[in-house]
Design a protein around this motif. Structure first.
Motif, mmCIF file in Angstrom:
data_model
loop_
_atom_site.group_PDB
_atom_site.id
_atom_site.type_symbol
_atom_site.label_atom_id
_atom_site.label_comp_id
_atom_site.label_asym_id
_atom_site.label_seq_id
_atom_site.Cartn_x
_atom_site.Cartn_y
_atom_site.Cartn_z
ATOM 1 N N ILE A 269 30.151 48.664 53.546
ATOM 2 C CA ILE A 269 30.536 48.430 52.247
ATOM 3 C C ILE A 269 31.350 47.363 51.894
ATOM 4 C CG2 ILE A 269 32.491 49.489 50.518
ATOM 5 C CD1 ILE A 269 31.614 52.198 51.606
ATOM 6 N N SER A 270 32.416 46.859 53.005
ATOM 7 C CA SER A 270 33.108 45.652 53.110
ATOM 8 C C SER A 270 32.296 44.424 52.901
ATOM 9 C CB SER A 270 33.787 45.695 54.362
ATOM 10 O OG SER A 270 34.905 46.690 54.344
ATOM 11 N N ARG A 271 31.054 44.574 53.729
ATOM 12 C CA ARG A 271 30.114 43.381 53.902
ATOM 13 C C ARG A 271 29.639 43.238 52.622
ATOM 14 N NH1 ARG A 271 27.147 40.968 58.238
ATOM 15 N NH2 ARG A 271 26.388 38.968 57.236
ATOM 16 N N MET A 272 29.069 44.320 52.213
ATOM 17 C CA MET A 272 28.405 44.290 50.847
ATOM 18 C C MET A 272 29.195 43.731 49.529
ATOM 19 S SD MET A 272 25.483 47.170 50.275
ATOM 20 C CE MET A 272 25.219 46.578 48.695
ATOM 21 N N LEU A 273 30.605 43.941 49.546
ATOM 22 C CA LEU A 273 31.411 43.507 48.470
ATOM 23 C C LEU A 273 31.661 42.068 48.535
ATOM 24 C CD1 LEU A 273 34.603 46.123 49.147
ATOM 25 C CD2 LEU A 273 32.942 45.772 47.004
ATOM 26 N N SER A 274 31.614 41.402 49.621
ATOM 27 C CA SER A 274 31.753 39.999 49.990
ATOM 28 C C SER A 274 30.713 39.093 49.204
ATOM 29 C CB SER A 274 31.696 39.602 51.302
ATOM 30 O OG SER A 274 30.386 39.845 51.825
ATOM 31 N N TYR A 275 29.700 39.815 49.047
ATOM 32 C CA TYR A 275 28.697 39.284 48.117
ATOM 33 C C TYR A 275 28.941 38.998 46.534
ATOM 34 C CZ TYR A 275 25.596 39.589 52.284
ATOM 35 O OH TYR A 275 25.313 39.589 53.478
ATOM 36 N N GLY A 276 30.155 39.593 46.127
ATOM 37 C CA GLY A 276 30.580 39.291 44.861
ATOM 38 C C GLY A 276 29.731 40.068 43.755
ATOM 39 N N LYS A 277 28.761 41.003 43.993
ATOM 40 C CA LYS A 277 28.012 41.808 42.914
ATOM 41 C C LYS A 277 28.393 43.209 42.866
ATOM 42 C CE LYS A 277 25.660 38.062 42.394
ATOM 43 N NZ LYS A 277 25.641 37.209 41.121
ATOM 44 N N SER A 278 29.434 43.469 43.438
ATOM 45 C CA SER A 278 29.901 44.965 43.386
ATOM 46 C C SER A 278 31.392 45.295 43.521
ATOM 47 C CB SER A 278 28.860 45.863 44.531
ATOM 48 O OG SER A 278 29.241 45.405 45.562
#
Length: 299
Positions: free
Chosen positions: A227-236
């Motif tokens: 979740i933390s990693r995906m947040l870093s992409y700025g789309k969620s």
């Protein structure tokens, strides 16, 4: 042959003197005599013959002495193995943790435990808090760190070691990073990342969406690190532990004013658990986490 009779018999063979055996074992002479007679009655044979030189073995006594020595060696090995286990020279410790405390605390705790007790086997089971509690109830785990779930099992001991809050998290590149209050946030069209719904955070996310009357696209993930990693992409965005993301340079968050969103992190173990030296040391390490948190609050 019980252990005390074994020691008396072997000592008398070595000393050949009743009084010397009594002195060696810290017993009275009649007590030594009683154990030898009891042993002879138990086997129905004469083990010693006496003469001016003291007590000497009969033929059957020689045979018994041969096996008694082996029993003595096995008993000594057994006692040493048990003591080594108690002192952490052998054995294992099975740890459990829910997602957030597993990432925040367990790496350092396991490292410290392994440094102190390098010969024991350490395992870590990462599951949701309810699943860890279930395994602790069955004593399939020795202890665990879990986020509070709203209920406590009577058979388990809970010790609060830290508190945490659920926050709305996102990337520093997300439009929300320029908004300071949740009241100004428009959640429509956002993709919400949630820890699996069986977790305490996942359960809160589902309840919160219902209370806010929001319909959002949700992606359920098993790993809070994902979740933390995906947040870093700025789309969620995500409803997630403040402790988990507050030190991430590429993530930001907005806190809710609702005090009910503050949760406790517990150190949990079964009330009937046997506590060896490794467990006690692990407990001391956990207590240090609590003390550091209390000092920060005081300062």
């Amino acid at each position: 042959m019980n252990i005390q009779k074994l020691h008396v018999f072997l000592s008398l063979v070595e000393t050949k003197k009743m009084t010397q055996t009594a002195r060696l074992l810290g017993l009275s002479t009649p007590t030594v005599s009683f154990h030898i007679k009891s042993l002879e009655e138990e086997y129905g044979v004469k083990l010693f013959r006496t003469n001016a030189g003291g007590y000497k073995l009969t033929d059957v006594g020689e045979m018994l002495y041969h096996y008694a020595q082996q029993l003595h060696q096995v008993n000594q090995a057994m006692e040493k193995s048990v003591e080594d286990y108690k002192q952490g020279e052998h054995g294992s410790i099975m740890l459990g943790a829910s997602g957030v405390p597993a990432q925040i605390y367990m790496p350092k705790l396991i490292h410290q435990l392994a440094e102190r007790y390098p010969k024991i086997k350490v395992s870590l089971d990462v599951q949701t808090a309810p699943e860890i509690e279930k395994k602790l109830l069955l004593q399939e785990l020795d202890c665990g760190l879990v986020m509070e779930t709203g209920k406590k099992e009577l058979e388990l001991h809970y010790e609060s070691i830290a508190n945490d809050r659920i926050v709305l998290a996102f990337s520093t590149s997300h439009p929300f990073s320029n908004i300071g209050a949740f009241e100004k946030v428009d959640m429509k069209g956002q993709i919400l990342l949630v820890h699996r719904l069986s977790s305490s955070t996942g359960h809160f996310s589902e309840t919160w969406l219902r209370e806010q009357n929001l319909e959002m696209e949700m992606i359920q993930l098993d790993s809070v690190s994902t979740i933390s990693r995906m947040l870093s992409y700025g789309k969620s965005v995500a409803l997630i532990s403040k402790k988990l993301i507050e030190k991430e340079d590429d993530l930001a968050y907005i806190e809710f004013e609702n005090p009910e969103l503050e949760r406790q992190i517990y150190f949990v173990y079964h009330r009937d658990l046997w506590m060896g030296a490794p467990f006690k040391h692990f407990q001391e390490l956990v207590d240090e986490i609590k003390e550091v948190g209390e000092q920060r609050i005081a300062n």
